[in-house]
Design an enzyme around this catalytic site. Structure first.
Site, PDB file in Angstrom:
ATOM      1  N   SER A 150       3.238   0.163   6.941  1.00  0.00           N
ATOM      2  CA  SER A 150       4.667  -0.972   6.865  1.00  0.00           C
ATOM      3  C   SER A 150       5.886  -0.201   7.481  1.00  0.00           C
ATOM      4  O   SER A 150       6.030   0.008   8.581  1.00  0.00           O
ATOM      5  CB  SER A 150       4.827  -1.055   5.560  1.00  0.00           C
ATOM      6  OG  SER A 150       5.851  -2.306   5.322  1.00  0.00           O
ATOM      7  N   ASP A 226      -1.181 -10.508   2.633  1.00  0.00           N
ATOM      8  CA  ASP A 226       0.102  -9.570   2.652  1.00  0.00           C
ATOM      9  C   ASP A 226       1.279 -10.586   2.511  1.00  0.00           C
ATOM     10  O   ASP A 226       1.468 -11.304   3.802  1.00  0.00           O
ATOM     11  CB  ASP A 226      -0.030  -8.654   3.837  1.00  0.00           C
ATOM     12  CG  ASP A 226       1.167  -7.622   3.927  1.00  0.00           C
ATOM     13  OD1 ASP A 226       2.336  -8.130   3.322  1.00  0.00           O
ATOM     14  OD2 ASP A 226       1.179  -6.609   4.324  1.00  0.00           O
ATOM     15  N   HIS A 259      -0.368  -6.186   0.605  1.00  0.00           N
ATOM     16  CA  HIS A 259       0.260  -5.234   1.197  1.00  0.00           C
ATOM     17  C   HIS A 259       0.066  -3.641   0.529  1.00  0.00           C
ATOM     18  O   HIS A 259       0.419  -2.696   1.015  1.00  0.00           O
ATOM     19  CB  HIS A 259       1.605  -5.435   1.124  1.00  0.00           C
ATOM     20  CG  HIS A 259       2.726  -4.678   2.229  1.00  0.00           C
ATOM     21  ND1 HIS A 259       2.565  -4.709   3.441  1.00  0.00           N
ATOM     22  CD2 HIS A 259       3.843  -3.889   1.884  1.00  0.00           C
ATOM     23  CE1 HIS A 259       3.565  -4.092   3.999  1.00  0.00           C
ATOM     24  NE2 HIS A 259       4.190  -3.379   3.188  1.00  0.00           N
TER      25      HIS A 259
HETATM   26  N1  LIG Z   1       7.171  -4.744  -3.864  1.00  0.00           N
HETATM   27  C1  LIG Z   1       8.007  -3.808  -3.376  1.00  0.00           C
HETATM   28  C2  LIG Z   1       8.084  -3.822  -1.928  1.00  0.00           C
HETATM   29  C3  LIG Z   1       8.269  -2.476  -1.253  1.00  0.00           C
HETATM   30  C4  LIG Z   1       6.665  -2.466  -0.909  1.00  0.00           C
HETATM   31  O1  LIG Z   1       5.672  -2.994  -0.917  1.00  0.00           O
HETATM   32  N2  LIG Z   1       6.588  -1.079  -0.595  1.00  0.00           N
HETATM   33  C5  LIG Z   1       5.319  -0.684  -0.130  1.00  0.00           C
HETATM   34  C6  LIG Z   1       5.602  -0.034   1.343  1.00  0.00           C
HETATM   35  S1  LIG Z   1       6.408  -1.110   2.446  1.00  0.00           S
HETATM   36  C7  LIG Z   1       4.677   0.285  -0.849  1.00  0.00           C
HETATM   37  O2  LIG Z   1       3.868   1.228  -0.308  1.00  0.00           O
HETATM   38  N3  LIG Z   1       5.024   0.309  -2.074  1.00  0.00           N
HETATM   39  C8  LIG Z   1       4.714   1.670  -3.047  1.00  0.00           C
HETATM   40  C9  LIG Z   1       3.499   1.609  -3.666  1.00  0.00           C
HETATM   41  O3  LIG Z   1       2.811   0.429  -3.312  1.00  0.00           O
HETATM   42  O4  LIG Z   1       2.799   2.479  -4.199  1.00  0.00           O
HETATM   43  C10 LIG Z   1       9.213  -3.545  -4.154  1.00  0.00           C
HETATM   44  O5  LIG Z   1       9.775  -4.495  -4.120  1.00  0.00           O
HETATM   45  O6  LIG Z   1       9.836  -2.538  -4.377  1.00  0.00           O
END
Ligand SMILES: N[C@@H](CCC(=O)N[C@@H](CS)C(=O)NCC(=O)O)C(=O)O
Length: 281
Positions: A150, A226, A259
């Site tokens: 991402s 995603d 995602h």
């Molecule tokens: N759903 C998240 C959006 C951000 C997101 O999806 N982050 C991804 C990278 S862009 C991630 O890896 N999040 C941490 C995880 O899943 O451990 C939010 O609203 O905080």
């Protein structure tokens, strides 16, 4: 350049470590993780750099990325930095949003106040951290590659395009390929680099390719389920740019995947094999 060991754990015959150091680039303490696979005494090993996405620290991929079995088998060091400076004096998003500021450094060196002092993630991941890791772990600096997710996919692709001789391979999960054209990127690049879109081009994969950057090829996986695919990721823009510039792109659209790290961990070993192939010899 001393580093402090936060933790070490034996895993798949190697060592998963977490380390902290005082960063000159960001003016803060920074934490990163390194997995060193089992290896012969004195061996120098290839290294894969992994840049994480919004809201992440080093810990997300370290705990959920499922990279260690393949890294142990393939003899790869795996390094995961944080995604921004942190600390009580580090400015963040005015409304505490997740997509700017803390956890959202976008791998640029900010030029705009009040972010320019600490938000120097480009220098951190391309200069300071490589020196620190080289000085403390058995890596072969001639054999480096980079991947990310991402926002970190954006980081990995832009770092590779601007340093094609240093990073022999580059791949990404669900990358932001054209930050100048999507809401996450427009917000971040405006905040860190100012309103002039010209200054954004060297931090935009599609713009870099349009401006003549070359690379040996990319492996990119995206999940068709995603939620960010259509509005923020737009892999079709990367496909069009690579086709026009004759850059080989393996773009895989994975049905049903979202995602999350459930997606990333599923295809992690494919990516590591692809990197290992290019890091031989
Ligand atoms: N759903 C998240 C959006 C951000 C997101 O999806 N982050 C991804 C990278 S862009 C991630 O890896 N999040 C941490 C995880 O899943 O451990 C939010 O609203 O905080």
């Amino acid at each position: 350049m001393t580093i402090q060991t936060v933790s070490t754990n034996r895993s798949h015959g190697g060592v998963q470590g977490v380390y902290r150091h005082a960063s000159q680039a960001t003016g803060t303490d920074m934490v990163f993780s390194v997995y060193v696979p089992p290896h012969a005494d004195g061996a120098r090993l290839p290294v894969v750099w992994y840049l994480s996405g919004l809201t992440c620290t080093h810990a997300n991929v370290t705990e959920k990325g499922e990279f260690r079995r393949a890294c142990a088998e393939l003899g790869l060091i795996f390094v995961a930095p944080d995604t921004s400076p942190r600390g009580p004096d580090v400015p963040g998003d005015a409304n505490n949003a997740y997509d700017f500021g803390l956890g959202a450094g976008f791998y640029v060196d900010a030029t705009e106040a009040p972010f320019a002092r600490n938000y120097r993630m480009w220098s951190y991941v391309t200069d300071e951290l490589p020196k620190i890791v080289s000085g403390n772990f058995p890596l072969d600096a001639r054999r480096q590659s980079i991947m990310g997710h991402s926002m970190g996919g954006h980081g990995a692709l832009t770092v590779a395009l601007r340093n094609p001789h240093r990073y022999r391979a580059a791949s990404a999960f669900a990358p932001i390929v054209a930050p100048s054209q999507v809401p996450w990127g427009i917000k971040a690049l405006t905040g860190y680099l100012g309103p002039s879109k010209e200054a954004w081009r060297s931090h935009d994969t599609v713009a870099l390719i349009e401006d003549g950057a070359k690379y040996s090829g990319f492996l990119v996986d995206v999940g068709e389920a995603d939620n960010f695919l259509k509005e923020q990721l737009k892999p079709e823009l990367l496909q069009a740019a690579c086709t026009k510039a004759n850059i080989p792109l393996t773009l895989r659209r994975q049905p049903g995947y979202d995602h999350s790290y459930y997606f990333i961990s599923t295809f992690m070993s494919d990516h590591l094999r692809w990197h290992a192939e290019r890091l031989k010899g």
